[in-house]
Design a protein around this motif. Structure first.
Motif, PDB file in Angstrom:
ATOM      1  N   GLY A  17      29.614  43.759  79.141  1.00 17.22           N
ATOM      2  CA  GLY A  17      30.710  44.176  80.000  1.00 17.22           C
ATOM      3  C   GLY A  17      31.916  43.265  80.014  1.00 17.22           C
ATOM      4  N   VAL A  18      32.039  42.385  79.028  1.00 17.87           N
ATOM      5  CA  VAL A  18      33.219  41.518  79.034  1.00 17.87           C
ATOM      6  C   VAL A  18      34.321  42.065  78.131  1.00 17.87           C
ATOM      7  CG1 VAL A  18      31.950  39.430  79.610  1.00 17.87           C
ATOM      8  CG2 VAL A  18      32.303  40.009  77.233  1.00 17.87           C
ATOM      9  N   GLY A  19      33.996  43.082  77.350  1.00 24.84           N
ATOM     10  CA  GLY A  19      35.049  43.724  76.566  1.00 24.84           C
ATOM     11  C   GLY A  19      34.872  43.695  75.057  1.00 24.84           C
ATOM     12  N   LYS A  20      33.624  43.567  74.603  1.00 26.61           N
ATOM     13  CA  LYS A  20      33.383  43.574  73.153  1.00 26.61           C
ATOM     14  C   LYS A  20      33.863  44.858  72.508  1.00 26.61           C
ATOM     15  CE  LYS A  20      29.007  43.146  73.594  1.00 26.61           C
ATOM     16  NZ  LYS A  20      28.980  42.706  74.979  1.00 26.61           N
ATOM     17  N   THR A  21      33.379  45.972  73.044  1.00 21.60           N
ATOM     18  CA  THR A  21      33.673  47.258  72.428  1.00 21.60           C
ATOM     19  C   THR A  21      35.155  47.591  72.549  1.00 21.60           C
ATOM     20  OG1 THR A  21      31.440  47.910  73.016  1.00 21.60           O
ATOM     21  CG2 THR A  21      32.912  49.644  72.303  1.00 21.60           C
ATOM     22  N   THR A  22      35.742  47.280  73.697  1.00 24.96           N
ATOM     23  CA  THR A  22      37.172  47.518  73.883  1.00 24.96           C
ATOM     24  C   THR A  22      37.981  46.715  72.872  1.00 24.96           C
ATOM     25  OG1 THR A  22      36.660  47.696  76.221  1.00 24.96           O
ATOM     26  CG2 THR A  22      38.976  47.599  75.627  1.00 24.96           C
ATOM     27  N   LEU A  23      37.575  45.471  72.671  1.00 28.15           N
ATOM     28  CA  LEU A  23      38.282  44.643  71.689  1.00 28.15           C
ATOM     29  C   LEU A  23      38.103  45.215  70.287  1.00 28.15           C
ATOM     30  CD1 LEU A  23      39.826  42.010  70.923  1.00 28.15           C
ATOM     31  CD2 LEU A  23      37.617  40.932  70.628  1.00 28.15           C
ATOM     32  N   THR A  24      36.871  45.614  69.960  1.00 26.53           N
ATOM     33  CA  THR A  24      36.621  46.162  68.629  1.00 26.53           C
ATOM     34  C   THR A  24      37.512  47.375  68.378  1.00 26.53           C
ATOM     35  OG1 THR A  24      34.326  45.513  68.936  1.00 26.53           O
ATOM     36  CG2 THR A  24      34.812  46.902  67.048  1.00 26.53           C
ATOM     37  N   ALA A  25      37.553  48.284  69.344  1.00 26.23           N
ATOM     38  CA  ALA A  25      38.337  49.502  69.174  1.00 26.23           C
ATOM     39  C   ALA A  25      39.823  49.186  69.046  1.00 26.23           C
ATOM     40  CB  ALA A  25      38.107  50.433  70.363  1.00 26.23           C
ATOM     41  N   ASN A  26      40.334  48.351  69.940  1.00 30.35           N
ATOM     42  CA  ASN A  26      41.764  48.050  69.924  1.00 30.35           C
ATOM     43  C   ASN A  26      42.170  47.229  68.712  1.00 30.35           C
ATOM     44  OD1 ASN A  26      43.287  49.038  72.407  1.00 30.35           O
ATOM     45  ND2 ASN A  26      41.364  48.277  73.264  1.00 30.35           N
ATOM     46  N   LEU A  27      41.304  46.286  68.363  1.00 28.61           N
ATOM     47  CA  LEU A  27      41.597  45.444  67.203  1.00 28.61           C
ATOM     48  C   LEU A  27      41.554  46.286  65.936  1.00 28.61           C
ATOM     49  CD1 LEU A  27      42.189  42.590  66.388  1.00 28.61           C
ATOM     50  CD2 LEU A  27      39.758  42.102  66.328  1.00 28.61           C
ATOM     51  N   GLY A  28      40.596  47.211  65.896  1.00 24.46           N
ATOM     52  CA  GLY A  28      40.485  48.106  64.735  1.00 24.46           C
ATOM     53  C   GLY A  28      41.760  48.910  64.551  1.00 24.46           C
ATOM     54  N   ILE A  29      42.221  49.503  65.642  1.00 24.23           N
ATOM     55  CA  ILE A  29      43.446  50.302  65.575  1.00 24.23           C
ATOM     56  C   ILE A  29      44.627  49.417  65.198  1.00 24.23           C
ATOM     57  CG2 ILE A  29      45.078  51.630  66.956  1.00 24.23           C
ATOM     58  CD1 ILE A  29      42.781  53.334  66.749  1.00 24.23           C
ATOM     59  N   ALA A  30      44.729  48.250  65.844  1.00 28.72           N
ATOM     60  CA  ALA A  30      45.870  47.360  65.587  1.00 28.72           C
ATOM     61  C   ALA A  30      45.902  46.935  64.125  1.00 28.72           C
ATOM     62  CB  ALA A  30      45.793  46.148  66.500  1.00 28.72           C
ATOM     63  N   LEU A  31      44.743  46.583  63.580  1.00 28.57           N
ATOM     64  CA  LEU A  31      44.689  46.177  62.173  1.00 28.57           C
ATOM     65  C   LEU A  31      45.099  47.341  61.272  1.00 28.57           C
ATOM     66  CD1 LEU A  31      41.414  44.046  62.079  1.00 28.57           C
ATOM     67  CD2 LEU A  31      43.705  43.226  61.543  1.00 28.57           C
ATOM     68  N   ALA A  32      44.563  48.523  61.587  1.00 29.02           N
ATOM     69  CA  ALA A  32      44.869  49.701  60.771  1.00 29.02           C
ATOM     70  C   ALA A  32      46.367  49.984  60.785  1.00 29.02           C
ATOM     71  CB  ALA A  32      44.084  50.896  61.279  1.00 29.02           C
ATOM     72  N   ARG A  33      46.971  49.839  61.962  1.00 28.78           N
ATOM     73  CA  ARG A  33      48.416  50.066  62.070  1.00 28.78           C
ATOM     74  C   ARG A  33      49.197  49.061  61.243  1.00 28.78           C
ATOM     75  NH1 ARG A  33      50.396  53.148  66.545  1.00 28.78           N
ATOM     76  NH2 ARG A  33      52.314  51.950  66.580  1.00 28.78           N
ATOM     77  N   ALA A 231      48.252  44.172  77.823  1.00 30.35           N
ATOM     78  CA  ALA A 231      46.999  44.098  77.076  1.00 30.35           C
ATOM     79  C   ALA A 231      47.185  44.619  75.656  1.00 30.35           C
ATOM     80  CB  ALA A 231      45.913  44.879  77.801  1.00 30.35           C
ATOM     81  N   ALA A 232      47.956  45.707  75.516  1.00 30.18           N
ATOM     82  CA  ALA A 232      48.181  46.273  74.185  1.00 30.18           C
ATOM     83  C   ALA A 232      48.849  45.237  73.287  1.00 30.18           C
ATOM     84  CB  ALA A 232      49.051  47.519  74.290  1.00 30.18           C
ATOM     85  N   LEU A 233      49.829  44.540  73.853  1.00 27.46           N
ATOM     86  CA  LEU A 233      50.535  43.509  73.091  1.00 27.46           C
ATOM     87  C   LEU A 233      49.568  42.395  72.695  1.00 27.46           C
ATOM     88  CD1 LEU A 233      53.363  42.639  72.164  1.00 27.46           C
ATOM     89  CD2 LEU A 233      53.475  41.258  74.249  1.00 27.46           C
ATOM     90  N   ALA A 234      48.701  42.023  73.650  1.00 25.10           N
ATOM     91  CA  ALA A 234      47.750  40.947  73.379  1.00 25.10           C
ATOM     92  C   ALA A 234      46.817  41.327  72.234  1.00 25.10           C
ATOM     93  CB  ALA A 234      46.955  40.622  74.641  1.00 25.10           C
ATOM     94  N   TYR A 235      46.337  42.572  72.239  1.00 26.57           N
ATOM     95  CA  TYR A 235      45.429  43.008  71.170  1.00 26.57           C
ATOM     96  C   TYR A 235      46.130  42.998  69.811  1.00 26.57           C
ATOM     97  CZ  TYR A 235      41.924  44.510  74.590  1.00 26.57           C
ATOM     98  OH  TYR A 235      40.981  44.545  75.576  1.00 26.57           O
ATOM     99  N   SER A 236      47.381  43.487  69.776  1.00 25.98           N
ATOM    100  CA  SER A 236      48.098  43.478  68.493  1.00 25.98           C
ATOM    101  C   SER A 236      48.307  42.055  68.014  1.00 25.98           C
ATOM    102  CB  SER A 236      49.455  44.164  68.588  1.00 25.98           C
ATOM    103  OG  SER A 236      49.429  45.206  69.474  1.00 25.98           O
ATOM    104  N   ASN A 237      48.570  41.150  68.965  1.00 25.19           N
ATOM    105  CA  ASN A 237      48.754  39.752  68.566  1.00 25.19           C
ATOM    106  C   ASN A 237      47.472  39.156  68.020  1.00 25.19           C
ATOM    107  OD1 ASN A 237      51.428  39.729  69.139  1.00 25.19           O
ATOM    108  ND2 ASN A 237      51.202  38.781  71.161  1.00 25.19           N
ATOM    109  N   VAL A 238      46.333  39.554  68.606  1.00 24.69           N
ATOM    110  CA  VAL A 238      45.057  39.084  68.074  1.00 24.69           C
ATOM    111  C   VAL A 238      44.927  39.530  66.618  1.00 24.69           C
ATOM    112  CG1 VAL A 238      42.557  39.374  68.210  1.00 24.69           C
ATOM    113  CG2 VAL A 238      43.862  38.974  70.287  1.00 24.69           C
TER     114      VAL A 238
END
Lengths: 272, 238
Positions: A17-33, A231-238
């Motif tokens: 519940g700390v955000g593994k899956t959320t990070l995976t999904a967002n990071l996946g999309i951000a990388l793909a973009r 948060a969206a910005l943070a994920y793209s920066n990651v």
């Protein structure tokens, strides 16, 4: 040309519940973009929900289980994201897979993905039991995600120790659900408190953001719509830092802009 | 007895320099090493480029080691190991990435003169140096004393039959004298443990933050664990 090298990155936390899956999904999309051919692999067979977050649940026909059994080809099981064709999901099979899945199976899946992808993100299950060990065996590097809470940090510390024994390198840290105001008022572990214990390079700071909940429930990761939420910005920066780009980390002290935060910072400034 | 330089007899072997007792010399450690290396035959006539330095009772600091570096380099030598009885010297060497080994009394320069004493003492003999941070869930157990170059994180445990010395922050659980040695101590650069144990005594860590920049030690006083500023010199248990 140098031979194509796929990065297999494990995303883990220890605590749930700390955000593994959320990070995976967002990071996946951000990388793909950003033009990276990315596969996200749901290694959480017991409680799978990466497909939910990506909004791909209803498109799943085959899973990793059929691929391993040889009853379908990898391409048939991979679910391409509707808006981001650079992203594909390999869904987890049914929870019974836990009973027979071996580290070698995970390695086999990752090896199958390697020729067609630049990055494979492995969404690790919570805990440090078999599911974790299977997932680790397929990865070379890792992102540990934690929140500024003692229990989450403690579990992350344990996981880092285990990752070290598996020779995973590099291991980087994402600090999730940061509340700048609470940090400024010292009601929450500070970024320094966390990095002090975990001693890992910080890959990203994600602030607590209600938009994350909204997007999760909708099955559209935040990074998808080019949202301007913090948060969206943070994920793209990651994602950018993951590719070696030098993006400065935000200073949580500057995020808390309230007068109270400023005052309490002033009072708590230590003079030696 | 003067400093002894034992030349390597095979290419795979290092040279070995055992320093004479500090009291018998007049100059500094660097001068003594320079003097002893004067006995070295011209370059090309010896087999190895590696040197083991046994410091005996000389104090050895990081500054000394840095001074030694160019001296050895000029002679085409490379320091591969430091053997010393004092933990300070070992820490100094280890912090520069040199392999270290604890020198027991009877080793080194005087070894030929009298029989090396067998390690018959039940505990406290020998220092294990462990490099790296102990993370939550880790448990480091050591027969003699332990010197940890790193932190003990919350949730991690470190225990030793002798002393526990942490060259870093102690934030987990430490147990010194775990086989009943009441003289054992726990020393840390920053003592902020969850729990301390010495022999059978158990104490919770202090609630408030320790003073910054001061090493502290915990020891048994009348059967209870007390914390005080660490002594600047860490003696080895005897």
């Amino acid at each position: 040309m140098t031979p194509h090298q796929t990065r297999n990155i494990l995303i883990c936390s220890g605590k749930g519940g700390v955000g593994k899956t959320t990070l995976t999904a967002n990071l996946g999309i951000a990388l793909a973009r950003q033009g990276v051919r990315t596969a996200v692999l749901d290694a959480d067979f017991g409680l799978r929900n990466l497909d939910l977050l990506l909004g791909l649940e209803n498109r799943i026909v085959f899973t990793a289980q059929e691929v391993l059994a040889g009853s379908c080809r990898l391409e048939q099981a991979l679910v391409k994201h509707k808006q981001e064709p650079n992203l594909a999901l390999l869904p987890a099979g049914n929870p019974r897979m836990l009973e027979w899945l071996k580290p070698e199976d995970m390695q086999a899946i990752v090896a199958m993905l390697a020729p067609s992808f630049d990055v494979v993100l492995i969404d690790c299950p919570a805990g440090i039991e078999d599911g974790f060990k299977n997932a680790v065996s397929a990865a070379q590097e890792a992102i540990v995600i934690t929140t500024p809470e003692v229990s989450a940090v403690r579990d992350a510390d344990r996981v880092i120790g285990l990752l070290n024994t598996h020779g995973i390198k590099p291991i980087q840290l994402v600090l999730n659900r940061v509340r700048p105001k609470m940090m400024a008022n010292q009601e929450m572990l500070s970024v320094n408190d966390v990095t002090d214990i975990l001693a890992l390079p910080l890959l990203g700071l994600v602030v607590e953001d209600e938009q994350v909940i909204v997007s999760t429930n909708r099955g559209e990761p935040l990074t998808l719509g080019g949202s301007r939420s913090p948060a969206a910005l943070a994920y793209s920066n990651v994602a950018r830092r993951l590719q070696g780009e030098d993006v400065p980390l935000p200073d949580p002290a500057k995020m808390g802009r309230g007068l109270r935060a400023k005052l309490s910072r002033l009072i708590k400034t230590k003079i030696f | 007895m003067a400093s002894q330089l034992l030349l390597a007899t095979a290419a795979s072997q290092p040279h070995r320099l055992s320093l004479a007792a500090a009291a018998s010399a007049t100059g500094s450690l660097v001068a003594e090493v320079g003097y002893a290396l004067g006995a070295l035959p011209p370059r090309g006539e010896w087999l190895s480029e590696e040197l083991v330095l046994a410091t005996g009772d000389w104090p050895l600091t990081v500054a000394d080691l840095r001074e030694l570096e160019p001296l050895l380099l000029r002679r085409g030598l490379r320091l591969v190991r430091v053997e010393a009885p004092a933990p300070e010297a070992l820490v100094a060497a280890a912090s520069l990435g040199v392999v270290t080994q604890l020198q027991r009394p009877g080793d080194g320069a005087g070894a030929a003169a009298h029989e090396p004493t067998a390690p018959t003492e039940p505990q406290g003999l020998g220092l294990t140096i462990h490099q790296g941070t102990l993370r939550s869930g880790d448990h480091l157990q050591v027969e003699g004393s332990v010197l940890l170059l790193g932190d003990v994180n919350p949730g991690a445990r470190i225990s030793a039959a002798g002393d526990v010395r942490v060259w870093g922050r102690l934030r987990g659980v430490a147990h010194a004298g775990c086989q009943g040695n009441h003289q054992a101590r726990i020393v840390a650069m920053q003592l902020r443990p969850l729990q301390l144990r010495i022999a059978e005594a158990v104490a919770r860590g202090p609630e408030d933050l320790p003073p910054r920049g001061y090493a502290e030690q915990a020891l048994l006083v009348d059967g209870a664990i007390a914390i005080e500023p660490a002594e600047p010199i860490w003696g080895l248990p005897d």
